[in-house]
Scaffold this active site. Structure first.
Site, PDB file in Angstrom:
ATOM      1  N   CYS A  79       0.801  -1.237   0.000  1.00 27.31           N
ATOM      2  CA  CYS A  79       0.000   0.000   0.000  1.00 27.31           C
ATOM      3  C   CYS A  79       0.826   1.277   0.000  1.00 27.31           C
ATOM      4  O   CYS A  79       0.678   2.119  -0.886  1.00 27.31           O
ATOM      5  CB  CYS A  79      -0.928   0.014   1.213  1.00 27.31           C
ATOM      6  SG  CYS A  79      -1.961  -1.443   1.415  1.00 27.31           S
ATOM      7  N   HIS A 142      -1.697   7.122   4.299  1.00 29.93           N
ATOM      8  CA  HIS A 142      -0.676   6.069   4.383  1.00 29.93           C
ATOM      9  C   HIS A 142       0.718   6.509   3.937  1.00 29.93           C
ATOM     10  O   HIS A 142       1.534   5.684   3.540  1.00 29.93           O
ATOM     11  CB  HIS A 142      -1.107   4.825   3.603  1.00 29.93           C
ATOM     12  CG  HIS A 142      -0.843   3.559   4.360  1.00 29.93           C
ATOM     13  ND1 HIS A 142      -0.747   2.322   3.756  1.00 29.93           N
ATOM     14  CD2 HIS A 142      -0.639   3.343   5.677  1.00 29.93           C
ATOM     15  CE1 HIS A 142      -0.513   1.403   4.656  1.00 29.93           C
ATOM     16  NE2 HIS A 142      -0.444   2.003   5.837  1.00 29.93           N
TER      17      HIS A 142
END
Length: 522
Positions: A79, A142
């Site tokens: 990710c 993130h």
């Protein structure tokens, strides 16, 4: 010669202007840009890609009205690095989203990690400001959770979402629950103000994220060009869906999450039509990496015919579903065999805005407008990195593996499997195997599942090896790695007291700060 260069640049500018809907008067009317980034969604999860349940009617219609990219790749099988690559147009090895703690190890940004996106990187929303864009991120960031990495410090004007995925629940003693932000301040935490029922899978987060997107589009559509980065994570384990969607899919809870995302995309496209801005809005749908087969079958998607999944640099880990939609500009029902990358969204978005990428750094993304608007194919390699290691390279139809590895024998024996039900002898290895002197080469057209390596003695192998070796050599000779951001962790830097916690009475006391090296890898 200078006149030719100037004329070429002017022609390219005219192409961008006409594609973006700018009038002959030169009045700036750059298109809105809507990037829909899914989390751990596999290549085989959409009906248009062959998913047998056919439960994605809105996404399938988006493909029918636009362009399908069957050969589209992430920049990393995990990710955080892939999201950094999307917003910088640069490989993670360049922008610092990797670790050097161990050879060929993936790394991301959990709460304990000290690092994040460096200030030296220029992110897409920062650059789009030059063309008057207002930018919002909805969902998962993130790219670092500490204050200096906040998305509003890196070009975004608005944010509703979280710095991390929705892991938990935690006890707020050994580890705090992860915060959810509105702009600069937290408005609660996952499993507290934003509940997720792990037993039933019920959560209203996708509906909240949808409403955030719709409200932003309504506010901005008639005033400024907008950039909306909709980064939802319902398909990341633990998967979730709101009550109206739970139990409605033939595919179980993961399918419920996909159906809700599909419904949400349909509502966004419908709103663009209702506001009469559909023909001035470029929409692109893709995923950050392949389906996380480690969570299969209940909490993971499908990578179709491809080998393995998230965490690996086999096709299942990095080949993504990808759809482009721009009514009146992208002809309906098109399929492009262009080798695409998530990093291309950076360069293409800048081109749509009439901007050029920064010239003071290497940019890995291509401008896809020739493929989108004219059906042109551009030759380019795809580099598959795992941590600091170039694992494989695709050029044309051929893919060469310089290293093979799924995960360690130790993890595999504990039941951690990145390739469940798939075993290709000498390919899906549980030790890190060096093939740099004699790479394994596959023809992805004939063998998309990477099951039949070409014979080393064949003329096809020798020709492919020669072409790929030359490209890799040029890449590595010019490569200047960024400072690795994901090497150091410290329990005291977790989300104990995010901005806004005082107003909510939710500040927690951090433990003693003890910086130490640690390995965040799989």
């Amino acid at each position: 010669m200078a006149a030719v260069v100037a004329a070429t640049r002017w022609w390219r500018l005219l192409l961008v202007l006409s594609a973006a809907g700018m009038g002959a008067s030169g009045a700036p009317q750059p298109p809105n840009i809507l990037l829909l980034l899914m989390d751990d969604m596999g290549w085989g999860d959409l009906g248009v890609y062959g998913e047998p349940s056919r439960e994605t009617p809105n996404l399938d219609r988006m493909a029918a009205e636009g362009m399908l990219f069957p050969n589209f790749y992430s920049a990393n099988p995990l990710c955080s690095p892939s999201r950094a690559a999307l917003l910088t147009g640069r490989l993670p090895i360049r922008n610092g989203f990797y670790t050097t703690n161990a050879h060929a190890r993936n790394a991301y940004t959990p709460q304990e990690i000290v690092g994040g996106i460096p200030d030296s990187e220029q992110l897409l929303p920062e650059l789009l400001k030059k063309a008057g864009y207002v930018s919002k991120i909805v969902g998962k960031w993130h790219l670092g959770h500490r204050p200096q990495f906040h998305p509003l410090k890196h070009g975004f004007d608005e944010w509703f979402g979280s710095p991390n995925c929705h892991f938990g629940p935690y006890d707020n003693k050994a580890r705090p629950n992860i915060p959810v932000y509105r702009d600069w301040e937290m408005v609660g935490r996952y499993y507290e103000e934003f509940p997720i029922n792990l037993k039933t899978g019920e959560a209203n987060l996708t509906q909240i994220y949808l409403q955030e997107a719709l409200d932003f589009i309504k506010r901005q559509a008639r005033h400024h060009p907008f950039f909306l980065y909709w980064a939802v994570d319902a398909t990341h384990a633990p998967v979730y869906a709101s009550k109206p969607f739970l139990g409605t899919s033939q595919r179980g809870r993961y399918g419920d999450a996909v159906r809700e995302i599909d419904d949400s995309v349909g509502k966004m496209l419908e709103l663009l039509h209702d506001l009469h801005v559909a023909d001035n809005t470029f929409v692109f749908f893709t995923s950050d990496n392949g389906a996380a087969l480690i969570s299969a079958p209940e909490q993971a998607g499908s990578n179709g015919p491809f080998l393995c999944g998230k965490q690996t640099t086999f096709e299942g880990g990095m080949r993504e579903p990808a759809l482009a939609w721009w009514p009146g500009h992208i002809a309906a029902g098109q399929v492009s065999h262009q080798l695409g990358s998530i990093m291309d969204l950076f360069t293409t978005s800048l081109a749509l805005a009439g901007l050029t990428p920064p010239r003071d750094r290497a940019i890995d993304g291509l401008n896809l407008l020739p493929a989108l608007l004219q059906g042109r194919l551009m030759d380019r390699p795809v580099f598959y990195y795992r941590g600091d290691t170039l694992m494989a390279t695709t050029l044309g139809q051929h893919k060469a593996h310089f290293w093979t590895w799924t995960n360690s024998w130790e993890n595999f024996r504990q039941g951690i499997d990145f390739c469940p039900g798939q075993n290709v002898s000498g390919v899906t290895t549980h030790s890190l195997e060096d093939h740099t002197k004699l790479p394994l080469i596959f023809h992805l057209g004939r063998d998309p599942g990477e099951r039949f390596p070409l014979s080393f003695a064949s003329a096809e192998y020798q020709e492919a090896l020669s072409r790929i070796t030359s490209v890799v050599q040029q890449h590595q000779e010019a490569l200047v790695p960024g400072q690795p951001q994901l090497n150091v962790c410290n329990w005291a830097v977790m989300n104990w007291a995010p901005p806004g916690c005082e107003k909510l009475g939710k500040c927690l006391t951090p433990p003693e700060s003890i910086p130490k090296k640690c390995l965040w890898s799989h």
